[in-house]
Each structure stands twice: as structure tokens, then as C-alpha cells.
Scaffold this motif. Structure first.
Motif, PDB file in Angstrom:
ATOM      1  N   LEU A 193      -8.529   4.578  10.580  1.00 26.18           N
ATOM      2  CA  LEU A 193      -7.200   4.403   9.526  1.00 26.18           C
ATOM      3  C   LEU A 193      -6.342   5.405  10.254  1.00 26.18           C
ATOM      4  CD1 LEU A 193      -8.826   4.015   5.980  1.00 26.18           C
ATOM      5  CD2 LEU A 193      -7.876   2.098   7.353  1.00 26.18           C
ATOM      6  N   GLY A 194      -4.954   5.072  10.258  1.00 24.39           N
ATOM      7  CA  GLY A 194      -4.066   6.001  10.345  1.00 24.39           C
ATOM      8  C   GLY A 194      -3.598   6.814   9.209  1.00 24.39           C
ATOM      9  N   GLY A 195      -3.988   6.294   8.009  1.00 18.89           N
ATOM     10  CA  GLY A 195      -3.752   7.279   6.901  1.00 18.89           C
ATOM     11  C   GLY A 195      -4.399   6.469   5.687  1.00 18.89           C
ATOM     12  N   ILE A 196      -4.454   7.390   4.612  1.00 20.05           N
ATOM     13  CA  ILE A 196      -4.844   6.968   3.271  1.00 20.05           C
ATOM     14  C   ILE A 196      -4.393   7.586   2.393  1.00 20.05           C
ATOM     15  CG2 ILE A 196      -7.185   7.366   1.827  1.00 20.05           C
ATOM     16  CD1 ILE A 196      -8.891   7.560   4.379  1.00 20.05           C
ATOM     17  N   LEU A 197      -3.998   6.781   1.314  1.00 21.26           N
ATOM     18  CA  LEU A 197      -3.259   7.378   0.103  1.00 21.26           C
ATOM     19  C   LEU A 197      -3.920   7.042  -1.091  1.00 21.26           C
ATOM     20  CD1 LEU A 197      -0.699   8.270  -1.210  1.00 21.26           C
ATOM     21  CD2 LEU A 197       0.028   5.934  -1.227  1.00 21.26           C
TER      22      LEU A 197
ATOM     23  N   ARG B  30       9.211  11.061  -4.990  1.00 25.32           N
ATOM     24  CA  ARG B  30       9.638  10.285  -3.746  1.00 25.32           C
ATOM     25  C   ARG B  30       9.417  10.592  -2.322  1.00 25.32           C
ATOM     26  NH1 ARG B  30      13.928   9.293  -6.905  1.00 25.32           N
ATOM     27  NH2 ARG B  30      15.305  10.152  -5.521  1.00 25.32           N
ATOM     28  N   SER B  31       9.934  12.027  -2.308  1.00 29.50           N
ATOM     29  CA  SER B  31      10.140  12.640  -0.975  1.00 29.50           C
ATOM     30  C   SER B  31       8.474  12.822  -0.286  1.00 29.50           C
ATOM     31  CB  SER B  31      10.512  14.085  -1.155  1.00 29.50           C
ATOM     32  OG  SER B  31       9.834  14.754  -1.675  1.00 29.50           O
ATOM     33  N   ILE B  32       7.508  13.095  -0.977  1.00 31.25           N
ATOM     34  CA  ILE B  32       6.179  13.334  -0.798  1.00 31.25           C
ATOM     35  C   ILE B  32       5.509  11.870  -0.056  1.00 31.25           C
ATOM     36  CG2 ILE B  32       4.845  12.891  -2.674  1.00 31.25           C
ATOM     37  CD1 ILE B  32       4.090  16.062  -0.552  1.00 31.25           C
ATOM     38  N   LEU B  33       6.039  11.064  -0.754  1.00 26.95           N
ATOM     39  CA  LEU B  33       5.446   9.618  -0.172  1.00 26.95           C
ATOM     40  C   LEU B  33       6.367   9.199   1.464  1.00 26.95           C
ATOM     41  CD1 LEU B  33       5.391   7.408  -3.253  1.00 26.95           C
ATOM     42  CD2 LEU B  33       3.592   8.051  -1.921  1.00 26.95           C
ATOM     43  N   THR B  34       7.613   9.634   1.252  1.00 23.87           N
ATOM     44  CA  THR B  34       8.203   9.456   2.587  1.00 23.87           C
ATOM     45  C   THR B  34       7.815  10.467   3.820  1.00 23.87           C
ATOM     46  OG1 THR B  34      10.319   8.886   1.381  1.00 23.87           O
ATOM     47  CG2 THR B  34      10.616   9.760   3.459  1.00 23.87           C
ATOM     48  N   ALA B  35       7.389  11.654   3.369  1.00 26.24           N
ATOM     49  CA  ALA B  35       6.841  12.773   4.341  1.00 26.24           C
ATOM     50  C   ALA B  35       5.415  11.904   4.807  1.00 26.24           C
ATOM     51  CB  ALA B  35       6.802  13.990   3.650  1.00 26.24           C
ATOM     52  N   PHE B  36       4.978  11.550   3.998  1.00 28.59           N
ATOM     53  CA  PHE B  36       3.397  10.963   4.346  1.00 28.59           C
ATOM     54  C   PHE B  36       3.542   9.831   5.335  1.00 28.59           C
ATOM     55  CE2 PHE B  36       0.294   7.643   3.267  1.00 28.59           C
ATOM     56  CZ  PHE B  36      -0.809   8.220   3.939  1.00 28.59           C
ATOM     57  N   ALA B  37       4.448   8.961   5.085  1.00 30.01           N
ATOM     58  CA  ALA B  37       4.884   7.612   5.573  1.00 30.01           C
ATOM     59  C   ALA B  37       5.242   7.982   7.219  1.00 30.01           C
ATOM     60  CB  ALA B  37       5.824   6.816   5.166  1.00 30.01           C
ATOM     61  N   GLU B  38       6.372   9.227   7.072  1.00 33.96           N
ATOM     62  CA  GLU B  38       6.718   9.615   8.558  1.00 33.96           C
ATOM     63  C   GLU B  38       5.815  10.127   9.301  1.00 33.96           C
ATOM     64  OE1 GLU B  38      10.149  12.609  10.216  1.00 33.96           O
ATOM     65  OE2 GLU B  38      10.137  11.843   8.207  1.00 33.96           O
ATOM     66  N   LEU B  39       4.695  11.074   8.797  1.00 31.44           N
ATOM     67  CA  LEU B  39       3.768  11.374   9.601  1.00 31.44           C
ATOM     68  C   LEU B  39       2.895  10.355  10.070  1.00 31.44           C
ATOM     69  CD1 LEU B  39       2.868  14.458   7.121  1.00 31.44           C
ATOM     70  CD2 LEU B  39       3.696  14.643   9.604  1.00 31.44           C
ATOM     71  N   VAL B  40       2.331   9.288   9.224  1.00 33.67           N
ATOM     72  CA  VAL B  40       1.633   8.406   9.661  1.00 33.67           C
ATOM     73  C   VAL B  40       2.392   7.638  11.043  1.00 33.67           C
ATOM     74  CG1 VAL B  40       0.819   6.077   8.973  1.00 33.67           C
ATOM     75  CG2 VAL B  40       0.454   8.169   7.725  1.00 33.67           C
ATOM     76  N   ARG B  41       3.719   7.127  10.791  1.00 38.02           N
ATOM     77  CA  ARG B  41       4.382   6.520  11.805  1.00 38.02           C
ATOM     78  C   ARG B  41       4.225   7.448  13.068  1.00 38.02           C
ATOM     79  NH1 ARG B  41       8.480   6.235   8.112  1.00 38.02           N
ATOM     80  NH2 ARG B  41       9.768   7.345   9.515  1.00 38.02           N
ATOM     81  N   ALA B  42       4.460   8.742  13.031  1.00 36.59           N
ATOM     82  CA  ALA B  42       4.465   9.444  14.166  1.00 36.59           C
ATOM     83  C   ALA B  42       3.089   9.788  14.879  1.00 36.59           C
ATOM     84  CB  ALA B  42       4.843  11.013  13.743  1.00 36.59           C
ATOM     85  N   SER B  43       2.031   9.763  14.238  1.00 37.40           N
ATOM     86  CA  SER B  43       0.684   9.976  14.449  1.00 37.40           C
ATOM     87  C   SER B  43       0.048   8.515  15.377  1.00 37.40           C
ATOM     88  CB  SER B  43      -0.182  10.236  13.526  1.00 37.40           C
ATOM     89  OG  SER B  43      -0.427   9.395  12.470  1.00 37.40           O
ATOM     90  N   ASP B  44       0.680   7.292  14.708  1.00 35.29           N
ATOM     91  CA  ASP B  44       0.307   6.006  15.273  1.00 35.29           C
ATOM     92  C   ASP B  44      -1.138   6.089  15.593  1.00 35.29           C
ATOM     93  OD1 ASP B  44       0.984   3.477  16.030  1.00 35.29           O
ATOM     94  OD2 ASP B  44       1.409   4.075  18.152  1.00 35.29           O
ATOM     95  N   ARG B  45      -1.813   6.203  14.361  1.00 38.99           N
ATOM     96  CA  ARG B  45      -3.330   6.127  14.657  1.00 38.99           C
ATOM     97  C   ARG B  45      -3.830   4.845  13.874  1.00 38.99           C
ATOM     98  NH1 ARG B  45      -2.400  10.282  17.019  1.00 38.99           N
ATOM     99  NH2 ARG B  45      -3.866  12.037  17.288  1.00 38.99           N
ATOM    100  N   GLY B  46      -3.013   3.852  13.247  1.00 32.03           N
ATOM    101  CA  GLY B  46      -3.919   2.723  12.604  1.00 32.03           C
ATOM    102  C   GLY B  46      -3.074   2.276  11.328  1.00 32.03           C
ATOM    103  N   PRO B  47      -3.555   1.224  10.234  1.00 33.94           N
ATOM    104  CA  PRO B  47      -3.222   1.076   9.285  1.00 33.94           C
ATOM    105  C   PRO B  47      -3.327   2.271   8.068  1.00 33.94           C
ATOM    106  CG  PRO B  47      -5.082  -0.084   9.802  1.00 33.94           C
ATOM    107  CD  PRO B  47      -4.842   0.786  11.059  1.00 33.94           C
TER     108      PRO B  47
END
Length: 219
Positions: A112-116, A36-53
């Protein structure tokens, strides 16, 4: 690009098991704390970078895609199985899901701001993983983040006859060494920020590796 031949077996197999898969696979809230924490960290990084969906590639029935939305990012799901996408759309009608392949995402470059890729690259033959990781690099915006999670081993090639409720399947799966996956990500142009290896235990039958990486910005 011609579709790789292995995808037909993956598509047919997951269309077959879709309903049982959706019932059997845990939701993110049921995962162990580290997962769970690795998904939360990923989401936090994506939000902070604000590069896209965020593209959730190999999204299956959409459980993790929906979890990303709860974590405050703008996700959409892609899966090669039409039945999986049908289930995802039914369960999460407010989110966007489409049939597609991670080998050729229908996304413009650098957007894309992130890829999972959450337990979704293991059906790719090892010699084709550079194609997948290059596609991730093409579509990810500079400064965007990538999270790849999956089972690893010293190198294992499996051809199960049945899966998820005893249905017949024809896909193959590969568990590669952690170092090999890291090397392939680096060769694709990613910088790995963190690497987490979880050893098998009471709740985990196989070793899990998670890679948090980003696409460097131009110098």
C-alpha cells in the motif's frame, strides 16, 4: 486470525445507523480548514512517494474515500459494516469498497502507498491497538504514508446507548491521550512526521489529533 469479539458490536451498530450516519456526517468539503488541509497533505505525500494504492480503513459511506480520489490518489475503502459498504458502493460506483476489518486486512504485505484511518480506530480497545497498527505497518510499502485522525482526551471510555439519529448501539469507544497514540505508532515501527492537535471550539466539541507518519525504508 480469530476476529476480535468487539467487532461484532461495531458491525451490528453501524449496520443499524448506516443511513442516518451517511446523512449526518459531514463531507470533506464541509470540514474546517485544518481538517481539509491534513487530508490534502496526506494525498500529496502519497502521490509524491508513488508506492501504491491507498486503503481508507473504516471508510463508512465512502465520502472521504471519494475525496481522496478527487485529490489524485488511487483509494479503496474497507469497513466492517456491510450496510456501510452497500451505501458507499451505491454512492460511488466507480470506486472499490469491500467488507473487512482493520485488524486483518486482505492485502499483501508491503503493497500500500497509503493508509487512512479517519475517525475509525476509536472503537478498538486500547490493548488491541498494537494489533491494528502492526497490521498497518505490515501492509504499507516502505516509504508509504499513514494518516490517523481521531478524538483524544486524558483517557475516556464511553458506552453510548444511542447514536446517529437515536438508534440503539452496543459499541464502545475510547479517547486516548495524544502521547499514548504517538507512542503506539512508534512502537509499531512508524516514524511520525507531523502531529496536529486541534482544540475544541465553536465547530468542534472534542479535541482532535492527527498523525502523519511513514513506514521507513530499509537502510
Amino acid at each position: 486470525m480469530t476476529e476480535p469479539s468487539y467487532l461484532a458490536a461495531v458491525r451490528e451498530s453501524y449496520d443499524t445507523v448506516a443511513h442516518d450516519y451517511a446523512a449526518l456526517v459531514k463531507s470533506p468539503s464541509e470540514l474546517d480548514p485544518l481538517s481539509r488541509s491534513i487530508l490534502t497533505a496526506f494525498a500529496e505525500l502519497v502521490r509524491a512517494s508513488d508506492r501504491g494504492p491507498v486503503a481508507d480503513v473504516g471508510c463508512g459511506p465512502g465520502k472521504v474515500t471519494a475525496h481522496l480520489a478527487e485529490l489524485g490518489v488511487a483509494p479503496f475503502g474497507v469497513d466492517v459494516s456491510p450496510k456501510m459498504i452497500e451505501l458507499a458502493r451505491g454512492a460511488y460506483p466507480d470506486l472499490r469498497f469491500s467488507v473487512g476489518s482493520m485488524t486483518a486486512l486482505e492485502v499483501e504485505g508491503d503493497t500500500l502507498g497509503g493508509i487512512l484511518a479517519y475517525y475509525s480506530t476509536h472503537h478498538t480497545p486500547p490493548e488491541l491497538l498494537p494489533v491494528v497498527f502492526s497490521e498497518f505497518h505490515r501492509t504499507l510499502a516502505p516509504g508509504g504514508h499513514l494518516l490517523v485522525v481521531g478524538h483524544v482526551s486524558a483517557g475516556e471510555h464511553r458506552r453510548p446507548a444511542q447514536a446517529y439519529g437515536g438508534h440503539s448501539v452496543s459499541f464502545e469507544s475510547y479517547r486516548l491521550p495524544t502521547d499514548q497514540l504517538a507512542q503506539l505508532l512508534n512502537q509499531a515501527g512508524f516514524t511520525i512526521n507531523a502531529q496536529l492537535v486541534q482544540e475544541p471550539g465553536e465547530d468542534m466539541r472534542w479535541k482532535i489529533a492527527s498523525f502523519l507518519a511513514h513506514k521507513p525504508t530499509a537502510p
